[in-house]
Design a protein around this motif. Structure first.
Motif, PDB file in Angstrom:
ATOM      1  N   MET A  12       0.750  -1.157  -0.021  1.00  0.00           N
ATOM      2  CA  MET A  12      -0.025  -0.123  -0.139  1.00  0.00           C
ATOM      3  C   MET A  12       0.763   1.411  -0.121  1.00  0.00           C
ATOM      4  SD  MET A  12      -2.964  -0.981  -0.220  1.00  0.00           S
ATOM      5  CE  MET A  12      -3.810   0.521   0.103  1.00  0.00           C
ATOM      6  N   ASN A  13       0.377   2.477  -0.734  1.00  0.00           N
ATOM      7  CA  ASN A  13       0.859   3.630  -0.725  1.00  0.00           C
ATOM      8  C   ASN A  13       2.295   3.615  -1.335  1.00  0.00           C
ATOM      9  OD1 ASN A  13      -1.433   4.386   0.734  1.00  0.00           O
ATOM     10  ND2 ASN A  13      -0.446   3.856   2.482  1.00  0.00           N
ATOM     11  N   SER A  14       2.801   2.425  -2.010  1.00  0.00           N
ATOM     12  CA  SER A  14       4.062   2.700  -2.908  1.00  0.00           C
ATOM     13  C   SER A  14       3.766   3.193  -4.324  1.00  0.00           C
ATOM     14  CB  SER A  14       4.431   1.400  -2.934  1.00  0.00           C
ATOM     15  OG  SER A  14       3.844   0.658  -3.489  1.00  0.00           O
ATOM     16  N   THR A  15       4.948   3.640  -4.727  1.00  0.00           N
ATOM     17  CA  THR A  15       4.912   4.538  -5.853  1.00  0.00           C
ATOM     18  C   THR A  15       5.917   3.985  -6.891  1.00  0.00           C
ATOM     19  OG1 THR A  15       6.101   6.409  -5.510  1.00  0.00           O
ATOM     20  CG2 THR A  15       3.849   6.509  -5.148  1.00  0.00           C
ATOM     21  N   LYS A  16       5.777   3.911  -8.310  1.00  0.00           N
ATOM     22  CA  LYS A  16       6.946   3.781  -9.102  1.00  0.00           C
ATOM     23  C   LYS A  16       6.751   4.808 -10.076  1.00  0.00           C
ATOM     24  CE  LYS A  16       8.419  -1.102  -8.822  1.00  0.00           C
ATOM     25  NZ  LYS A  16       8.973  -1.977  -9.581  1.00  0.00           N
ATOM     26  N   GLN A  17       8.041   5.111 -10.949  1.00  0.00           N
ATOM     27  CA  GLN A  17       8.186   5.937 -11.969  1.00  0.00           C
ATOM     28  C   GLN A  17       7.272   5.306 -13.044  1.00  0.00           C
ATOM     29  OE1 GLN A  17      12.546   7.377 -11.720  1.00  0.00           O
ATOM     30  NE2 GLN A  17      11.171   8.870 -12.948  1.00  0.00           N
ATOM     31  N   ALA A  18       6.565   5.911 -13.785  1.00  0.00           N
ATOM     32  CA  ALA A  18       5.729   5.410 -14.868  1.00  0.00           C
ATOM     33  C   ALA A  18       5.012   6.587 -15.734  1.00  0.00           C
ATOM     34  CB  ALA A  18       4.694   4.533 -14.501  1.00  0.00           C
ATOM     35  N   PHE A  19       5.015   6.581 -16.963  1.00  0.00           N
ATOM     36  CA  PHE A  19       4.659   7.431 -17.946  1.00  0.00           C
ATOM     37  C   PHE A  19       4.192   6.917 -19.086  1.00  0.00           C
ATOM     38  CE2 PHE A  19       8.891   8.033 -18.201  1.00  0.00           C
ATOM     39  CZ  PHE A  19       9.239   8.022 -19.625  1.00  0.00           C
ATOM     40  N   MET A  20       3.371   7.441 -19.890  1.00  0.00           N
ATOM     41  CA  MET A  20       2.957   7.045 -21.357  1.00  0.00           C
ATOM     42  C   MET A  20       3.369   7.943 -22.282  1.00  0.00           C
ATOM     43  SD  MET A  20      -0.905   6.406 -23.089  1.00  0.00           S
ATOM     44  CE  MET A  20      -1.111   4.888 -22.308  1.00  0.00           C
ATOM     45  N   VAL A  21       3.924   7.614 -23.573  1.00  0.00           N
ATOM     46  CA  VAL A  21       4.372   8.398 -24.505  1.00  0.00           C
ATOM     47  C   VAL A  21       3.130   8.248 -25.536  1.00  0.00           C
ATOM     48  CG1 VAL A  21       6.030   8.913 -26.366  1.00  0.00           C
ATOM     49  CG2 VAL A  21       6.745   7.851 -23.899  1.00  0.00           C
ATOM     50  N   PHE A 227      15.351  15.989 -16.852  1.00  0.00           N
ATOM     51  CA  PHE A 227      15.295  14.771 -15.924  1.00  0.00           C
ATOM     52  C   PHE A 227      14.518  14.729 -14.644  1.00  0.00           C
ATOM     53  CE2 PHE A 227      18.754  13.771 -19.135  1.00  0.00           C
ATOM     54  CZ  PHE A 227      18.564  12.475 -19.326  1.00  0.00           C
ATOM     55  N   ASN A 228      14.940  16.168 -14.065  1.00  0.00           N
ATOM     56  CA  ASN A 228      13.900  16.407 -12.796  1.00  0.00           C
ATOM     57  C   ASN A 228      12.615  16.035 -13.089  1.00  0.00           C
ATOM     58  OD1 ASN A 228      16.298  16.638 -11.188  1.00  0.00           O
ATOM     59  ND2 ASN A 228      16.360  18.978 -12.105  1.00  0.00           N
ATOM     60  N   MET A 229      11.838  16.705 -14.087  1.00  0.00           N
ATOM     61  CA  MET A 229      10.737  16.897 -14.518  1.00  0.00           C
ATOM     62  C   MET A 229      10.041  15.253 -14.671  1.00  0.00           C
ATOM     63  SD  MET A 229       8.407  18.757 -17.369  1.00  0.00           S
ATOM     64  CE  MET A 229       9.332  20.360 -16.976  1.00  0.00           C
ATOM     65  N   LEU A 230      10.951  14.633 -15.268  1.00  0.00           N
ATOM     66  CA  LEU A 230      10.612  13.391 -15.437  1.00  0.00           C
ATOM     67  C   LEU A 230      10.342  12.305 -14.409  1.00  0.00           C
ATOM     68  CD1 LEU A 230      10.550  11.403 -18.078  1.00  0.00           C
ATOM     69  CD2 LEU A 230      12.724  10.598 -17.597  1.00  0.00           C
ATOM     70  N   GLU A 231      11.066  12.814 -13.282  1.00  0.00           N
ATOM     71  CA  GLU A 231      10.785  12.210 -12.119  1.00  0.00           C
ATOM     72  C   GLU A 231       9.372  12.491 -11.328  1.00  0.00           C
ATOM     73  OE1 GLU A 231      13.825  13.119  -9.298  1.00  0.00           O
ATOM     74  OE2 GLU A 231      15.626  11.937 -10.656  1.00  0.00           O
ATOM     75  N   ASP A 232       8.771  13.501 -11.695  1.00  0.00           N
ATOM     76  CA  ASP A 232       7.323  13.656 -11.154  1.00  0.00           C
ATOM     77  C   ASP A 232       6.350  12.717 -11.791  1.00  0.00           C
ATOM     78  OD1 ASP A 232       8.602  15.711  -9.792  1.00  0.00           O
ATOM     79  OD2 ASP A 232       8.171  17.219 -11.396  1.00  0.00           O
ATOM     80  N   PHE A 233       6.835  11.897 -12.898  1.00  0.00           N
ATOM     81  CA  PHE A 233       5.726  10.964 -13.358  1.00  0.00           C
ATOM     82  C   PHE A 233       6.116   9.718 -12.650  1.00  0.00           C
ATOM     83  CE2 PHE A 233       6.347  13.978 -16.697  1.00  0.00           C
ATOM     84  CZ  PHE A 233       5.133  14.149 -17.467  1.00  0.00           C
ATOM     85  N   TYR A 234       4.850   9.258 -12.119  1.00  0.00           N
ATOM     86  CA  TYR A 234       4.794   8.089 -11.252  1.00  0.00           C
ATOM     87  C   TYR A 234       3.610   7.347 -11.415  1.00  0.00           C
ATOM     88  CZ  TYR A 234       2.708  10.815  -7.768  1.00  0.00           C
ATOM     89  OH  TYR A 234       1.985  11.987  -6.963  1.00  0.00           O
ATOM     90  N   VAL A 235       3.385   6.174 -10.736  1.00  0.00           N
ATOM     91  CA  VAL A 235       2.124   5.588 -10.586  1.00  0.00           C
ATOM     92  C   VAL A 235       2.136   4.949  -9.273  1.00  0.00           C
ATOM     93  CG1 VAL A 235       2.974   3.441 -11.359  1.00  0.00           C
ATOM     94  CG2 VAL A 235       0.618   3.583 -11.769  1.00  0.00           C
ATOM     95  N   GLU A 236       0.703   5.087  -8.680  1.00  0.00           N
ATOM     96  CA  GLU A 236       0.365   4.539  -7.176  1.00  0.00           C
ATOM     97  C   GLU A 236       0.217   3.312  -7.587  1.00  0.00           C
ATOM     98  OE1 GLU A 236       0.183   6.058  -4.422  1.00  0.00           O
ATOM     99  OE2 GLU A 236       0.458   7.981  -4.764  1.00  0.00           O
TER     100      GLU A 236
END
Length: 459
Positions: A12-21, A227-236
């Motif tokens: 619960m409550n963990s996140t991982k970096q993820a995004f769609m192109v 790259f800093n902005m890229l770290e703002d993309f994540y999935v719960e």
């Protein structure tokens, strides 16, 4: 004895970096930029889980070549929430093993089932998974982006601008995007070398120089990517829905399945292989092009899709393999390209006719346009080795070829109900047709096949 493999429980409550192109349309460079992003992250020591929305075989080949690991199809029609609740989420998280997940959207962001809004589009996948989107937009498309995104709700947060001229004011691009609530996360200058050969609605199979092209794209994109902005993309990783995956019973290897895989037959879902193995099938890959006979002691033959028309002369000249398949008495499952190969004759791209296996009493021939293209639902009219009467599966067709013997075992209806037709040859030990087969969520297909194999063993 059954071996039980426990899948990890979601914390619960963990996140991982993820995004769609995604993009506004096909041909905007999203596959090349996705490959560049995979490569950049690999250089940084990250392990990347890759996905592709929709029924795509070739883009996933590119993903695998660059990432060095399989790419997973997240098909929003086969696993539509109203039809298979939470199955798409389970599939996504089941394969989320890396530090970061990249999902490449098929076609345009809102392209789904024709006439039904964004149903089964890349956008619908991003919303179901709660993953934000980075749009790839050509410089000359930038003026159309705002109006495009007003078509439907979405999760677009940032943009990578492609084909930027060298003298362009980047701050001007950044300001224009900020005005519509989006961020410039990177850009790529126009370069004629940044090109992957494509065909209608998709790519050709991976080019030999793809690594050189992607390395150059990665070098250039690394200089502009935030790259800093890229770290703002994540999935719960935790959701309201319980997506903990149950223990899977991995059955001991009981059946040997000869699986066609070579230059002519290469279209398959990675998930299909996993499901087959879960159900006790040992996958024995072979080449209809190069081998002289089927592998020894196999119980089932699976002829996958591909481009047999590009290798028609070589396939037809391999008479030993044609005879080996024709004289086999094992169950044969063939889809699209495999179906074409099973005909008495089939044409190459130039319209020349060549000898096929001969188990389908007809000719497969080239047409000038896509035939019965799109998502379909199939209902069986009688029992077969794979589907029993009145059972339904979702599928899709994508082919420029037609047949004088398409079969009438099953009835297909397009997802938007606009067309319907009969399809598939199913008799004795054969199941063959243009529709592609997807097994995850349709495991009853293998249960039917195993029942057939068991009955044959008892005879």
């Amino acid at each position: 004895m059954v071996n039980s493999i426990k899948r990890s429980i979601i914390t619960m409550n963990s996140t991982k970096q993820a995004f769609m192109v995604s993009a506004m349309k096909s041909g905007s460079g999203k596959t090349l930029i996705t490959l560049g992003l995979i490569n950049i992250l690999k250089r940084a020591g990250k392990s990347v889980s890759i996905y592709k929305t929709g029924p795509d075989y070739i883009d996933t080949m590119y993903h695998e070549k660059i990432a060095g690991s399989p790419s997973t199809n997240l098909d929003p029609y086969f696993l539509e929430p109203e039809f298979k609740p939470d199955e798409l989420k389970k599939l996504f998280f089941r394969n989320l093993k890396g530090d970061i997940a990249i999902i490449e959207g098929a076609m345009g962001l809102f392209d789904g089932i024709y006439g039904e809004g964004k149903r089964c589009s890349a956008c619908s996948v991003s919303e179901e998974l709660n993953v934000d989107v980075i749009m790839v937009v050509d410089m000359d498309e930038l003026d159309n982006l705002s109006a495009y995104l007003q078509s439907f709700t979405h999760r677009v947060k940032a943009v990578i601008v492609n084909k930027v001229e060298k003298n362009t004011d980047i701050n001007m691009i950044r300001s224009r995007l900020n005005e519509i609530g989006l961020f410039l996360i990177g850009y790529l200058y126009f370069d004629t070398n940044f090109h992957i050969e494509s065909r209608h609605l998709g790519l050709y199979e991976p080019q030999k120089d793809i690594f050189n092209i992607v390395d150059k794209v990665s070098d250039e994109l690394s200089r502009t990517l935030d790259f800093n902005m890229l770290e703002d993309f994540y999935v719960e990783v935790a959701h309201d829905t319980d997506i903990t995956t149950e223990a899977l019973n991995i059955k001991p290897r009981k059946y040997r399945l000869a699986f066609a895989y070579d230059e002519a037959f290469s279209f398959t879902y990675e998930e299909n292989i996993k499901v087959l193995e879960e159900y006790g099938f040992e996958i024995v890959k072979f080449s209809p092009l190069h081998d002289k006979k089927l592998p020894d002691n196999v119980d089932v033959l699976w002829l996958s899709g591909g481009y047999p028309e590009l290798y028609a002369k070589e396939l037809s000249s391999n008479t030993a393999m044609l005879e080996s398949i024709y004289n086999s008495d094992i169950p044969i499952i063939s889809e699209c390209g495999g179906f074409i190969y099973l005909h008495k004759s089939f044409e190459n791209n130039e319209g020349e006719s060549f000898k096929g296996v001969g188990l389908i009493d007809g000719k497969a021939f080239k047409t000038k346009k896509l035939v019965r293209f799109g998502y379909i639902e199939i209902e069986a009219g009688s029992d077969s080795i794979l589907i029993k009467r009145n059972q339904r599966i979702r599928s899709h067709e994508f082919h420029y070829y037609d047949s004088t013997c398409n079969g009438d075992y099953a009835h297909a209806i397009k997802a938007n109900k606009s067309k319907e037709w009969n399809c598939i040859n199913a008799h004795d030990n054969i199941f063959a047709g243009f529709p592609h087969i997807y097994l995850r969520g349709y495991e009853f297909l293998l249960q039917n096949l195993i029942s057939f194999l068991e009955r044959e063993k008892d005879v």
